[in-house]
Design a protein around this motif. Structure first.
Motif, PDB file in Angstrom:
ATOM      1  N   LEU A  75      67.704 -30.543 -31.300  1.00 29.37           N
ATOM      2  CA  LEU A  75      67.891 -29.323 -31.089  1.00 29.37           C
ATOM      3  C   LEU A  75      68.859 -29.210 -29.947  1.00 29.37           C
ATOM      4  CD1 LEU A  75      64.402 -27.677 -31.008  1.00 29.37           C
ATOM      5  CD2 LEU A  75      66.215 -27.921 -32.733  1.00 29.37           C
ATOM      6  N   GLU A 103      72.550 -36.675 -21.100  1.00 29.61           N
ATOM      7  CA  GLU A 103      71.639 -35.706 -20.843  1.00 29.61           C
ATOM      8  C   GLU A 103      70.241 -36.048 -20.717  1.00 29.61           C
ATOM      9  OE1 GLU A 103      73.000 -32.206 -22.980  1.00 29.61           O
ATOM     10  OE2 GLU A 103      71.930 -32.687 -24.755  1.00 29.61           O
ATOM     11  N   GLU A 131      66.305 -36.006 -21.842  1.00 30.16           N
ATOM     12  CA  GLU A 131      65.705 -35.221 -22.774  1.00 30.16           C
ATOM     13  C   GLU A 131      64.303 -35.725 -22.827  1.00 30.16           C
ATOM     14  OE1 GLU A 131      67.211 -33.634 -26.212  1.00 30.16           O
ATOM     15  OE2 GLU A 131      69.137 -33.573 -25.612  1.00 30.16           O
ATOM     16  N   GLU A 155      70.280 -38.247 -24.205  1.00 29.12           N
ATOM     17  CA  GLU A 155      70.968 -38.056 -25.357  1.00 29.12           C
ATOM     18  C   GLU A 155      72.601 -38.211 -24.884  1.00 29.12           C
ATOM     19  OE1 GLU A 155      71.370 -34.132 -27.503  1.00 29.12           O
ATOM     20  OE2 GLU A 155      72.451 -35.095 -29.052  1.00 29.12           O
ATOM     21  N   ILE A 176      75.929 -36.812 -25.661  1.00 22.70           N
ATOM     22  CA  ILE A 176      76.765 -35.889 -26.605  1.00 22.70           C
ATOM     23  C   ILE A 176      78.351 -35.857 -26.215  1.00 22.70           C
ATOM     24  CG2 ILE A 176      75.120 -33.877 -26.490  1.00 22.70           C
ATOM     25  CD1 ILE A 176      76.449 -32.706 -24.207  1.00 22.70           C
TER      26      ILE A 176
HETATM   27 MG    MG Z   1      70.832 -32.654 -26.142  1.00 20.71          MG
END
Ligand code: MG
Ligand code: 0L1
Length: 273
Positions: free
Chosen positions: A68, A112, A114, A144, A146
């Motif tokens: 998400l 990041e 998570e 994660e 990105i």
């Molecule tokens: Mg993320």
């Protein structure tokens, strides 16, 4: 295991858009936003995303779960959206805990901290009971990576959805059975780069409680044509802002009571976009 929706209808122009994004990712070369060259509805953007993930699967990769995005109020406000977005993660994106990734594979990666859930059972998208706790069997600290395939990491909501929500890599720390982990609703989170704390936060930044990500994933899966199967990973969302991921650094995240997860970035590489 393939969570991607079977795409039907006239999708030729959407197929071209998916190929552009796939090339951008494969060659680590930033491209202009799709919405700067064509209009795209949210539904079309999810079709592009499914086609894009289909490219990976056609090369032998496998969908390992979903993620998400825009789960923090600050990020959603910044984007002017009031709902989360969903993307697919694949086996090929996984970096083993403590393992190495190569920054040359990315355009302008960010990382990041998570929380990840492990689905213990298939989730029937039509099942609407508010309690979805039965679906998850374990929880873990996660990272994660990105990497927007768009120039300057800039995009509209439709652009980022088409780009598989910037999904590029992930690391899963030690799994803990949900019953052992207890309530993970407000756990301290620290993100370290080369031993220095660069972000601190709380799991509460993830939709107020990362547990809400499970119901949100079920809702988004139903709306946008994903399947949720036992054994899949759900990346619930970021507990802090993402930070740029430079070549050669060591990254570690600690979630209070859940433990640590980390990776090393190989030397070399650089920002391509
Ligand atoms: Mg993320
Ligand atoms: O995982 C995320 O929250 C990222 C969603 C996409 C937006 C971005 O790339 O920052």
């Amino acid at each position: 295991m393939n969570a991607a929706k079977a795409v039907t209808g006239d999708t030729s122009s959407l197929t071209t858009l998916a190929s552009r994004l796939d090339d951008a990712q494969s060659t680590a070369t930033a491209i202009p936003q799709l919405t700067s060259i064509t209009s795209l509805t949210l539904e079309e953007a999810y079709t592009v995303q499914h086609l894009l993930v289909g490219h990976r699967v056609a090369r032998g990769d496998r969908v390992s779960g979903v993620k998400l995005g825009f789960t923090s109020r600050a990020k959603a406000r910044q984007m002017g959206v009031d709902d989360v977005i969903i993307g697919s993660i694949t086996r090929g994106m996984e970096v083993p805990d403590g393992g190495q990734t190569d920054s040359a594979a990315y355009i302008h990666p960010r990382i990041e901290p998570e929380v990840a859930w492990l689905l213990g059972q298939d989730v029937d998208a039509d099942e609407e009971s508010p309690d979805i706790g039965w679906a998850v069997e374990a929880v873990a600290p996660a990272l994660e990576i990105i990497d927007s395939r768009y120039r300057d990491f800039r995009f509209t909501l439709e652009d980022v959805v088409a780009d598989n929500t910037s999904a590029a890599g992930y690391v899963i720390g030690p799994w803990q059975p949900v019953a052992v982990a207890g309530d993970v609703g407000n756990r301290g989170v620290g993100l370290e780069i080369d031993g220095r704390i660069v972000q601190t936060g709380s799991t509460a930044a993830i939709l107020g409680h990362p547990y809400r990500a499970v119901a949100a994933a079920r809702r988004m899966a139903k709306t946008h044509g994903f399947t949720l199967r036992a054994g899949m990973v759900l990346l619930a969302g970021a507990a802090t802002a993402a930070v740029p991921l430079a070549a050669g650094v060591r990254v570690q995240s600690t979630v209070s009571g859940l433990g640590c997860v980390g990776l090393q970035v190989a030397p070399g590489g650089g920002d391509h976009g």
